[in-house]
Write a protein that holds these residues in place. Sequence first.
Motif, PDB file in Angstrom:
ATOM      1  N   ALA A 152      -7.878  48.196  52.889  1.00 29.70           N
ATOM      2  CA  ALA A 152      -7.833  49.259  51.885  1.00 29.70           C
ATOM      3  C   ALA A 152      -9.006  50.219  52.031  1.00 29.70           C
ATOM      4  O   ALA A 152      -8.841  51.439  51.897  1.00 29.70           O
ATOM      5  CB  ALA A 152      -7.824  48.653  50.480  1.00 29.70           C
ATOM      6  N   VAL A 153     -10.188  49.693  52.297  1.00 29.95           N
ATOM      7  CA  VAL A 153     -11.365  50.546  52.481  1.00 29.95           C
ATOM      8  C   VAL A 153     -11.183  51.433  53.709  1.00 29.95           C
ATOM      9  O   VAL A 153     -11.495  52.634  53.689  1.00 29.95           O
ATOM     10  CB  VAL A 153     -12.636  49.677  52.588  1.00 29.95           C
ATOM     11  N   ALA A 154     -10.637  50.852  54.793  1.00 26.65           N
ATOM     12  CA  ALA A 154     -10.395  51.636  56.000  1.00 26.65           C
ATOM     13  C   ALA A 154      -9.343  52.713  55.747  1.00 26.65           C
ATOM     14  O   ALA A 154      -9.505  53.871  56.172  1.00 26.65           O
ATOM     15  CB  ALA A 154      -9.955  50.722  57.141  1.00 26.65           C
ATOM     16  N   ALA A 155      -8.248  52.347  55.056  1.00 23.84           N
ATOM     17  CA  ALA A 155      -7.170  53.294  54.800  1.00 23.84           C
ATOM     18  C   ALA A 155      -7.627  54.446  53.915  1.00 23.84           C
ATOM     19  O   ALA A 155      -7.168  55.587  54.069  1.00 23.84           O
ATOM     20  CB  ALA A 155      -5.985  52.575  54.162  1.00 23.84           C
ATOM     21  N   ALA A 156      -8.542  54.151  52.987  1.00 22.02           N
ATOM     22  CA  ALA A 156      -9.042  55.193  52.077  1.00 22.02           C
ATOM     23  C   ALA A 156     -10.045  56.109  52.752  1.00 22.02           C
ATOM     24  O   ALA A 156     -10.392  57.164  52.214  1.00 22.02           O
ATOM     25  CB  ALA A 156      -9.673  54.552  50.850  1.00 22.02           C
ATOM     26  N   ALA A 160     -10.090  39.223  51.467  1.00 18.51           N
ATOM     27  CA  ALA A 160     -11.092  39.902  52.295  1.00 18.51           C
ATOM     28  C   ALA A 160     -10.422  40.845  53.278  1.00 18.51           C
ATOM     29  O   ALA A 160     -10.889  41.980  53.504  1.00 18.51           O
ATOM     30  CB  ALA A 160     -11.955  38.876  53.025  1.00 18.51           C
ATOM     31  N   ARG A 161      -9.312  40.403  53.884  1.00 18.88           N
ATOM     32  CA  ARG A 161      -8.592  41.265  54.826  1.00 18.88           C
ATOM     33  C   ARG A 161      -7.955  42.459  54.107  1.00 18.88           C
ATOM     34  O   ARG A 161      -8.004  43.592  54.595  1.00 18.88           O
ATOM     35  CB  ARG A 161      -7.519  40.458  55.563  1.00 18.88           C
ATOM     36  N   GLN A 162      -7.346  42.205  52.940  1.00 17.99           N
ATOM     37  CA  GLN A 162      -6.738  43.290  52.164  1.00 17.99           C
ATOM     38  C   GLN A 162      -7.780  44.319  51.754  1.00 17.99           C
ATOM     39  O   GLN A 162      -7.539  45.531  51.803  1.00 17.99           O
ATOM     40  CB  GLN A 162      -6.046  42.725  50.915  1.00 17.99           C
ATOM     41  N   LEU A 163      -8.931  43.828  51.354  1.00 20.57           N
ATOM     42  CA  LEU A 163     -10.008  44.711  50.936  1.00 20.57           C
ATOM     43  C   LEU A 163     -10.466  45.589  52.096  1.00 20.57           C
ATOM     44  O   LEU A 163     -10.607  46.815  51.952  1.00 20.57           O
ATOM     45  CB  LEU A 163     -11.172  43.879  50.407  1.00 20.57           C
ATOM     46  N   HIS A 197      -5.911  47.486  45.415  1.00 26.66           N
ATOM     47  CA  HIS A 197      -5.673  47.173  46.821  1.00 26.66           C
ATOM     48  C   HIS A 197      -5.181  45.744  47.034  1.00 26.66           C
ATOM     49  O   HIS A 197      -4.688  45.413  48.109  1.00 26.66           O
ATOM     50  CB  HIS A 197      -6.961  47.380  47.625  1.00 26.66           C
ATOM     51  N   LEU A 198      -5.313  44.882  46.030  1.00 33.27           N
ATOM     52  CA  LEU A 198      -4.943  43.487  46.199  1.00 33.27           C
ATOM     53  C   LEU A 198      -3.474  43.229  45.892  1.00 33.27           C
ATOM     54  O   LEU A 198      -2.910  42.228  46.343  1.00 33.27           O
ATOM     55  CB  LEU A 198      -5.815  42.592  45.315  1.00 33.27           C
ATOM     56  N   GLY A 199      -2.852  44.084  45.112  1.00 32.96           N
ATOM     57  CA  GLY A 199      -1.450  43.921  44.773  1.00 32.96           C
ATOM     58  C   GLY A 199      -1.175  42.676  43.962  1.00 32.96           C
ATOM     59  O   GLY A 199      -0.072  42.136  43.965  1.00 32.96           O
ATOM     60  N   GLU A 200      -2.175  42.167  43.262  1.00 34.73           N
ATOM     61  CA  GLU A 200      -2.048  40.913  42.507  1.00 34.73           C
ATOM     62  C   GLU A 200      -3.202  40.830  41.532  1.00 34.73           C
ATOM     63  O   GLU A 200      -4.123  41.632  41.566  1.00 34.73           O
ATOM     64  CB  GLU A 200      -2.120  39.714  43.462  1.00 34.73           C
ATOM     65  N   THR A 201      -3.161  39.834  40.674  1.00 32.05           N
ATOM     66  CA  THR A 201      -4.266  39.622  39.739  1.00 32.05           C
ATOM     67  C   THR A 201      -5.318  38.723  40.389  1.00 32.05           C
ATOM     68  O   THR A 201      -5.027  37.598  40.794  1.00 32.05           O
ATOM     69  CB  THR A 201      -3.753  38.961  38.438  1.00 32.05           C
ATOM     70  N   LEU A 236     -15.156  43.830  56.345  1.00 37.64           N
ATOM     71  CA  LEU A 236     -15.599  45.152  55.893  1.00 37.64           C
ATOM     72  C   LEU A 236     -16.488  45.818  56.931  1.00 37.64           C
ATOM     73  O   LEU A 236     -16.400  47.031  57.143  1.00 37.64           O
ATOM     74  CB  LEU A 236     -16.354  45.029  54.561  1.00 37.64           C
ATOM     75  N   ALA A 237     -17.351  45.031  57.575  1.00 41.66           N
ATOM     76  CA  ALA A 237     -18.228  45.595  58.601  1.00 41.66           C
ATOM     77  C   ALA A 237     -17.402  46.221  59.721  1.00 41.66           C
ATOM     78  O   ALA A 237     -17.716  47.315  60.214  1.00 41.66           O
ATOM     79  CB  ALA A 237     -19.154  44.513  59.151  1.00 41.66           C
ATOM     80  N   HIS A 238     -16.350  45.535  60.122  1.00 41.52           N
ATOM     81  CA  HIS A 238     -15.477  46.085  61.154  1.00 41.52           C
ATOM     82  C   HIS A 238     -14.759  47.334  60.642  1.00 41.52           C
ATOM     83  O   HIS A 238     -14.608  48.315  61.372  1.00 41.52           O
ATOM     84  CB  HIS A 238     -14.464  45.036  61.598  1.00 41.52           C
ATOM     85  N   ALA A 239     -14.334  47.307  59.377  1.00 42.56           N
ATOM     86  CA  ALA A 239     -13.565  48.415  58.816  1.00 42.56           C
ATOM     87  C   ALA A 239     -14.387  49.695  58.709  1.00 42.56           C
ATOM     88  O   ALA A 239     -13.863  50.798  58.910  1.00 42.56           O
ATOM     89  CB  ALA A 239     -13.015  48.032  57.443  1.00 42.56           C
ATOM     90  N   VAL A 240     -15.660  49.561  58.380  1.00 43.08           N
ATOM     91  CA  VAL A 240     -16.489  50.756  58.174  1.00 43.08           C
ATOM     92  C   VAL A 240     -17.415  51.035  59.352  1.00 43.08           C
ATOM     93  O   VAL A 240     -18.152  52.026  59.341  1.00 43.08           O
ATOM     94  CB  VAL A 240     -17.305  50.656  56.868  1.00 43.08           C
TER      95      VAL A 240
END
Length: 214
Positions: free
Chosen positions: A46-50, A40-43, A205-209, A72-76
């Motif tokens: 990534a949304v904020a960085a994009a 959730a934090r990585q997501l 954005h997750l850098g993993e599977t 996500l709410a904080h990021a956007v």
Amino acid sequence: MPHLATRFCLVRHGETDWNAERRLQGQLDIPLNAQGQRQARQLADAVAAAGHRFDALYSSPLRRAFDTAVPLAHAVGLPLATDAALMERHFGAMQGARLDEAARTHPAAWAAYSERSLQHDLYGGESIQAFADRIHGAVRQLANTHRGQRVLLVAHGGVLDMIYRLASGQPLQGQRMIVVPNASLNWLSFDGERWQVDLWADTRHLGETALDEI
């Protein structure tokens, strides 16, 4: 007058222990595990960085989705609205069942589940047809409410599968043709007449599977 296209970014919640155990969660309120919280934090990062911009943010009220949506709410920079119509399918007697044990522990429900019987409610749950009608109605309502806008929507694997089927024309009877990883980004658009899948199952954005839908 032409309908302004509505763009949706669909997000499946982060991982839970029951995902890892391959249990059907349905509408049971299972929390994110430590991996899901990281996702959730990585997501959100990534949304904020994009620099993605959205006009509205909606989430299922089940906490695995809600707790994915909060960062996500904080990021956007948007308020987070919950909508019960975005909850996962209720799997009736199958809720909580492990997929590798269900044929033995719930044979009749498992048979209906495996055969994708459209009208069977899995003994007290929700049929595929009723689930599809609920999700299609919810997303069409959001498309009408937010014409020409960008909507971020956090929900569940089954919900995203139903929206994908609406957009792609895949019949309800068919087995799932796509993956729905935890914390993935999935983009669709609606021009008032036609749905279009723009990008699906983006997990870069997750850098993993990430785990596929359980």
